[in-house]
Write a protein that holds these residues in place. Structure first.
Motif, PDB file in Angstrom:
ATOM      1  N   SER A  39       0.821  -1.206   0.000  1.00  0.00           N
ATOM      2  CA  SER A  39       0.000   0.000   0.000  1.00  0.00           C
ATOM      3  C   SER A  39       0.861   1.265   0.000  1.00  0.00           C
ATOM      4  N   LEU A  40       2.104   1.150   0.477  1.00  0.00           N
ATOM      5  CA  LEU A  40       3.016   2.286   0.474  1.00  0.00           C
ATOM      6  C   LEU A  40       3.975   2.239  -0.714  1.00  0.00           C
ATOM      7  N   TYR A  41       4.425   1.038  -1.049  1.00  0.00           N
ATOM      8  CA  TYR A  41       5.443   0.887  -2.072  1.00  0.00           C
ATOM      9  C   TYR A  41       4.852   0.189  -3.292  1.00  0.00           C
ATOM     10  N   PRO A  42       4.591   0.922  -4.369  1.00  0.00           N
ATOM     11  CA  PRO A  42       3.910   0.368  -5.543  1.00  0.00           C
ATOM     12  C   PRO A  42       4.602  -0.844  -6.136  1.00  0.00           C
ATOM     13  N   ASN A  43       5.927  -0.941  -6.000  1.00  0.00           N
ATOM     14  CA  ASN A  43       6.650  -2.067  -6.579  1.00  0.00           C
ATOM     15  C   ASN A  43       6.733  -3.263  -5.638  1.00  0.00           C
ATOM     16  N   GLY A  44       5.963  -3.182  -4.565  1.00  0.00           N
ATOM     17  CA  GLY A  44       5.836  -4.337  -3.682  1.00  0.00           C
ATOM     18  C   GLY A  44       7.086  -4.674  -2.912  1.00  0.00           C
ATOM     19  N   ARG A  45       7.411  -5.948  -2.868  1.00  0.00           N
ATOM     20  CA  ARG A  45       8.436  -6.426  -1.961  1.00  0.00           C
ATOM     21  C   ARG A  45       9.819  -6.586  -2.589  1.00  0.00           C
ATOM     22  N   ASP A  46      10.050  -6.015  -3.744  1.00  0.00           N
ATOM     23  CA  ASP A  46      11.358  -6.129  -4.375  1.00  0.00           C
ATOM     24  C   ASP A  46      12.272  -5.029  -3.836  1.00  0.00           C
ATOM     25  N   PRO A  47      13.304  -5.383  -3.036  1.00  0.00           N
ATOM     26  CA  PRO A  47      14.142  -4.371  -2.386  1.00  0.00           C
ATOM     27  C   PRO A  47      14.858  -3.439  -3.352  1.00  0.00           C
ATOM     28  N   LYS A  48      15.057  -3.862  -4.583  1.00  0.00           N
ATOM     29  CA  LYS A  48      15.828  -3.024  -5.507  1.00  0.00           C
ATOM     30  C   LYS A  48      15.117  -1.715  -5.848  1.00  0.00           C
ATOM     31  N   TYR A  49      13.819  -1.630  -5.541  1.00  0.00           N
ATOM     32  CA  TYR A  49      13.070  -0.415  -5.846  1.00  0.00           C
ATOM     33  C   TYR A  49      13.107   0.610  -4.712  1.00  0.00           C
ATOM     34  N   PHE A  50      13.815   0.306  -3.644  1.00  0.00           N
ATOM     35  CA  PHE A  50      13.849   1.210  -2.499  1.00  0.00           C
ATOM     36  C   PHE A  50      15.047   2.151  -2.605  1.00  0.00           C
ATOM     37  N   PRO A  51      14.813   3.454  -2.765  1.00  0.00           N
ATOM     38  CA  PRO A  51      15.911   4.418  -2.948  1.00  0.00           C
ATOM     39  C   PRO A  51      16.547   4.824  -1.622  1.00  0.00           C
ATOM     40  N   ILE A  52      17.386   3.980  -1.065  1.00  0.00           N
ATOM     41  CA  ILE A  52      17.973   4.244   0.248  1.00  0.00           C
ATOM     42  C   ILE A  52      19.233   5.099   0.098  1.00  0.00           C
ATOM     43  N   PRO A  53      19.266   6.302   0.662  1.00  0.00           N
ATOM     44  CA  PRO A  53      20.475   7.135   0.592  1.00  0.00           C
ATOM     45  C   PRO A  53      21.657   6.445   1.284  1.00  0.00           C
ATOM     46  N   GLN A  54      22.795   6.492   0.662  1.00  0.00           N
ATOM     47  CA  GLN A  54      23.961   5.799   1.201  1.00  0.00           C
ATOM     48  C   GLN A  54      24.566   6.497   2.416  1.00  0.00           C
TER      49      GLN A  54
END
Length: 221
Positions: free
Chosen positions: A41-56
């Motif tokens: 409901s928050l992340y349209p691409n679901g459970r694939d971690p590669k779609y999460f833009p985590i700042p380094q």
């Protein structure tokens, strides 16, 4: 230590493990996704971690690691100022579950004030670890979403006033349009809906119908 002068209303066991450099920047695990069943409901691409833009640059300063090494999660109170700080694992959970990667990826939440406001490190710049206050239901980088509190936890927690007073005085709420008010109401309604579903207070059919209605109304705005 810097926190020795403060009163703890909640004391937990000390953190004994070291904090790895990539603790907050490593890909989210399957277990972390499973702990948040409505993540789609928050992340349209679901459970694939590669779609999460985590700042380094996400990391903790020495002051917070020292606090965890005394109490891995807990609470400090000073007058009307409450600081319910998260354990190492809880910081990652809060970052994921409240959608920081979407709305404010360089803010790292570290505590609640007792009234639905996050204390967070602002890591957009590589200069120090400024501490801000930001409402859980209004995440974002816009000036009306957050307020600067100080450059260290000792500085921030030495004040005895309710931390929300600083949010009200320094950034008085601007007059919102009807659409802006309705948009915020819908976002809060969606968050409450997701919380009720995750706590088993709502059946799946009711949840899906309500979620669809809210998302349709949001698109209209």
């Amino acid at each position: 230590m810097w926190f020795s002068k403060f009163t703890f209303f909640d004391k937990q066991s000390a953190l004994t493990e070291s904090v790895s450099e990539d603790f907050f920047t490593k890909l989210f695990s399957k277990d972390e996704f499973d702990n948040f069943p409505d993540i789609e409901s928050l992340y349209p691409n679901g459970r694939d971690p590669k779609y999460f833009p985590i700042p380094q640059q996400l990391r903790l300063p020495k002051e917070y690691i020292e606090l965890l090494q005394y109490s891995n999660g807990g609470g400090i109170i000073n007058g009307e100022r409450e600081f319910g700080f998260f354990s190492l694992e809880e910081i990652r959970q809060m970052y994921i579950n409240y959608g920081f990667p979407i709305w404010a990826p360089a803010f790292l939440p570290i505590a609640f004030n007792g009234g639905g406001k996050f204390y967070a490190y602002d890591l957009r710049e590589n200069e120090g670890f400024p501490i801000i206050l930001i409402p859980a239901g209004n995440l974002g980088y816009d000036d009306d979403c957050w307020v600067f509190l100080g450059n260290s936890l000792e500085e921030v927690l030495s004040k005895t006033t309710n931390v929300e007073d600083e949010l009200d005085v320094l950034y008085p709420q601007k007059e919102l349009s009807e659409n802006e008010i309705r948009y915020r109401e819908l976002r809060l309604e969606l968050k409450e809906l997701e919380d009720n579903k995750s706590k088993g207070k709502m059946d799946l059919k009711t949840f899906l119908l309500s979620k669809k209605r809210i998302e349709t109304d949001l698109k209209k705005l």
